[in-house]
Design an enzyme around this catalytic site. Structure first.
Site, short mmCIF file in Angstrom:
data_model
loop_
_atom_site.label_atom_id
_atom_site.label_comp_id
_atom_site.label_asym_id
_atom_site.label_seq_id
_atom_site.Cartn_x
_atom_site.Cartn_y
_atom_site.Cartn_z
N HIS A 2 39.83 60.18 -3.15
CA HIS A 2 40.60 61.34 -3.11
C HIS A 2 38.99 62.03 -2.36
O HIS A 2 38.11 61.86 -3.32
CB HIS A 2 40.82 61.92 -4.17
CG HIS A 2 42.40 60.98 -4.96
ND1 HIS A 2 43.15 62.00 -4.56
CD2 HIS A 2 42.31 60.64 -5.96
CE1 HIS A 2 44.25 61.25 -5.09
NE2 HIS A 2 43.87 60.20 -5.91
N ASN A 18 46.37 56.34 -13.11
CA ASN A 18 47.73 55.88 -12.88
C ASN A 18 48.45 54.80 -12.79
O ASN A 18 47.84 54.71 -11.46
CB ASN A 18 48.47 57.12 -12.11
CG ASN A 18 50.09 57.25 -12.50
OD1 ASN A 18 50.23 56.72 -14.05
ND2 ASN A 18 50.59 58.63 -12.13
N HIS A 35 47.53 46.26 -2.33
CA HIS A 35 47.91 47.48 -2.39
C HIS A 35 46.69 48.74 -2.27
O HIS A 35 45.49 48.58 -3.30
CB HIS A 35 48.03 47.46 -4.44
CG HIS A 35 48.42 48.99 -4.89
ND1 HIS A 35 49.46 48.80 -5.71
CD2 HIS A 35 48.05 50.60 -4.82
CE1 HIS A 35 49.58 50.03 -6.31
NE2 HIS A 35 48.63 51.20 -5.37
N ASP A 90 44.23 48.84 -6.18
CA ASP A 90 44.75 50.30 -6.34
C ASP A 90 43.79 51.16 -5.65
O ASP A 90 43.97 52.64 -6.32
CB ASP A 90 45.16 50.87 -7.45
CG ASP A 90 45.76 52.26 -7.62
OD1 ASP A 90 46.49 52.36 -6.64
OD2 ASP A 90 46.42 52.50 -8.72
N HIS A 137 49.77 47.22 -10.75
CA HIS A 137 49.09 47.80 -11.62
C HIS A 137 49.37 47.35 -12.97
O HIS A 137 49.77 48.99 -13.64
CB HIS A 137 48.49 49.32 -11.28
CG HIS A 137 49.35 50.41 -11.36
ND1 HIS A 137 50.41 50.97 -11.46
CD2 HIS A 137 49.63 50.81 -9.78
CE1 HIS A 137 51.42 51.33 -10.62
NE2 HIS A 137 50.34 51.98 -10.14
N LEU A 152 44.66 54.13 2.25
CA LEU A 152 44.40 54.04 3.41
C LEU A 152 44.65 55.32 3.87
O LEU A 152 43.66 55.93 4.86
CB LEU A 152 44.85 53.05 4.36
CG LEU A 152 44.10 51.80 3.99
CD1 LEU A 152 44.80 50.96 5.35
CD2 LEU A 152 42.71 51.67 4.42
N ARG A 153 45.49 56.53 3.73
CA ARG A 153 45.98 57.80 2.96
C ARG A 153 45.88 58.72 5.43
O ARG A 153 46.24 59.21 4.97
CB ARG A 153 43.80 58.62 2.73
CG ARG A 153 44.10 58.19 1.29
CD ARG A 153 44.71 59.23 0.67
NE ARG A 153 44.28 58.32 -0.93
CZ ARG A 153 45.21 58.66 -1.84
NH1 ARG A 153 46.75 58.57 -1.51
NH2 ARG A 153 44.55 58.39 -3.45
N ASP A 172 55.55 54.23 -4.57
CA ASP A 172 53.70 53.92 -4.78
C ASP A 172 53.38 55.66 -5.62
O ASP A 172 53.43 55.95 -4.23
CB ASP A 172 52.61 52.61 -4.68
CG ASP A 172 51.58 53.21 -6.15
OD1 ASP A 172 51.59 52.65 -7.51
OD2 ASP A 172 50.99 53.55 -5.40
#
Ligand code: DOR
Ligand code: ZN
Length: 448
Positions: A326, A295, A75, A322, A249, A78-79, A169
């Site tokens: 950001h 979250n 999980h 996870d 998660h 990598l954006r 997700d």
């Protein structure tokens, strides 16, 4: 539509280019056991024993270091494509290698969403080019993560990326009929649906765990029941149709109880817990520092204790980070506007050592099972998670169990800075990582 291939993704075959060096890792302790030497040749562990001689091989003095199979993260965000300002495949897999990982599953909530064969193949190729860890794309369950129509699951499974894990997700597949169809569909090729368990009507406007702290702060909370209701529902669905469900998660004590019940009934369900849910609690929100917004949210000390116990007894199968990078403008803002998510790859092993090894809940074999073998098995990823023995792929992490380090956000390899462990001292440090016999990390430094 032609039937997708049987079996999961194959790791790329070992590089046999003439530049590949042999390595002798001397005096290392596999799983913390007796010291031995390991010979890495042609991408595999070619020998193990005391005083191995291999003329021409590079030597790594690993006295005092513990060897584990290369870690596998089920999980990771990598954006790329879309938010390369927050992370790229290159920077994310560099962070992974520094954390001891040799493979990561890349979540589908990119821009565009990874809901077609084209996007998953793009991500898979970027991973191969970077060469720092194997990147196994996760496919979206629904088109655009919108929760309305199933995505091209078969085409993604049949693509070069050979997708076996599907997840929306970031969002829950909330429609039970759609969830049932997704579970049924992936059965044909041994796939699994990884659910972000969050009943959306019960979490509208939620900002942190619903409990004493949310009441004190006057913020709307995520109730534990919103997670538990979906896990119970999906366990019943998976049992009914005989399919594989994976729960992302897990964060509450009640979720652990439901998983225990479902497994006892023979439901094919697996689950993961994040490092941060094993260590951190919701009272960290009282300072309104959005670094602690995530979250599912950080929960209570009782939840943390239940998650640790569930991971120790196998009710929870594995640890998954996870890792959620950001950009500054999405995170360094007031709590309500900040995006949820925390970095995880570079600190995961140290956090698990603190929460599970130093507490006596897991030994090194237990860590290897939950951070390498189990995630590789759940994701049907060949070439990873194998035991350290001759003939196995030379995917390894070497760590110093007796040191500690202070997390400096500015020194992380991730393109983002949103670690919840800034300036915190953590135990154990990754010294080297080998991917098919080649070092991606040496002396704590990335090699690419
Ligand atoms: O905190 C989170 N961040 N939880 C999720 O489910 C998604 C993730 C993200 O993509 O940032
Ligand atoms: Zn999620």
């Amino acid at each position: 539509m032609s039937p997708p291939h049987e079996g999961g993704p194959q790791a790329p075959s070992p590089r046999a280019d003439p530049g590949t060096r042999d390595w002798v890792i001397s005096g290392v302790r596999p799983y913390g056991g007796a010291p031995t030497d390991l010979l890495l040749r042609d991408g595999v562990i070619a020998g193990a024993g005391r005083d191995l001689a291999a003329p021409g091989a590079s030597r790594l003095d690993a006295a005092g270091l513990v060897a584990l199979p290369g870690l596998v993260d089920l999980h990771t965000h990598l954006r790329e494509p879309g938010r390369e300002d927050a992370e790229t495949v290159q920077t994310g897999t560099r962070a992974a290698a520094l954390g001891g990982y040799t493979a990561v599953f890349a979540m589908a909530n990119t821009e565009p969403v990874a809901d077609t064969a084209g996007v998953v193949e793009q991500v898979w190729r970027l991973g191969r080019q970077a060469g720092l860890a194997d990147v196994q794309p996760v496919g979206a369950v629904t088109v655009g993560l919108a929760g309305e129509r199933l995505a091209e699951l078969g085409a993604m499974a049949d693509s070069a990326a050979r997708v076996r894990v599907f997840s929306d997700d970031g969002r829950c597949v909330a429609d039970p009929a759609l969830m049932r169809r997704a579970l049924e569909y992936v059965k044909a090729f041994g796939g699994v649906i990884a659910q972000h368990a969050e009943e959306p009507r019960l979490t509208e406007g939620a900002q942190l765990n619903e409990g004493v702290v949310s009441a004190q702060l006057g913020l709307v909370g995520w109730p534990a029941a919103a997670e538990e209701a979906i896990i119970a529902r999906d366990a019943l669905l998976a049992g009914h149709v005989g399919s594989r469900l994976h729960v992302c998660h897990v964060s509450t004590a009640g979720s652990v109880e439901i998983l225990r019940w479902a497994k006892a009934r023979g439901v094919r369900v697996t689950a993961e817990v994040t490092p941060h849910h094993l260590l951190l609690t919701d009272d960290l929100a009282t300072g309104y520092d959005p670094l602690f917004k995530v979250n599912p949210p950080l929960r209570t000390a009782d939840d943390v204790a239940a998650l640790r116990a569930g991971l120790a007894d196998g009710t929870i199968d594995c640890v998954a980070t996870d890792h959620a990078p950001h950009a500054m403008e999405d995170k360094e803002t007031e709590w309500g506007a900040a995006r949820p998510g925390m970095l995880g790859l570079e600190t995961a092993l140290s956090v698990v050592v603190e929460a599970m090894v130093h507490t006596g809940l897991l030994d090194w074999r237990g860590v290897a099972m939950r951070m390498s073998a189990a995630p590789a098995r759940i994701g049907s990823l060949a070439g990873h998670g194998a035991a350290i023995e001759p003939g196995a792929p030379a995917n390894l992490v070497l760590l110093d169990p007796d040191t500690s380090w202070t997390v400096d956000p500015g020194s992380l390899a991730s393109r983002s800075r949103n670690t919840p462990y800034a300036h915190r001292e953590l135990p154990a440090r990754v010294v080297a990582t080998f991917l098919r016999g080649e070092p991606t990390v040496l002396d704590g430094k990335a090699q690419r």
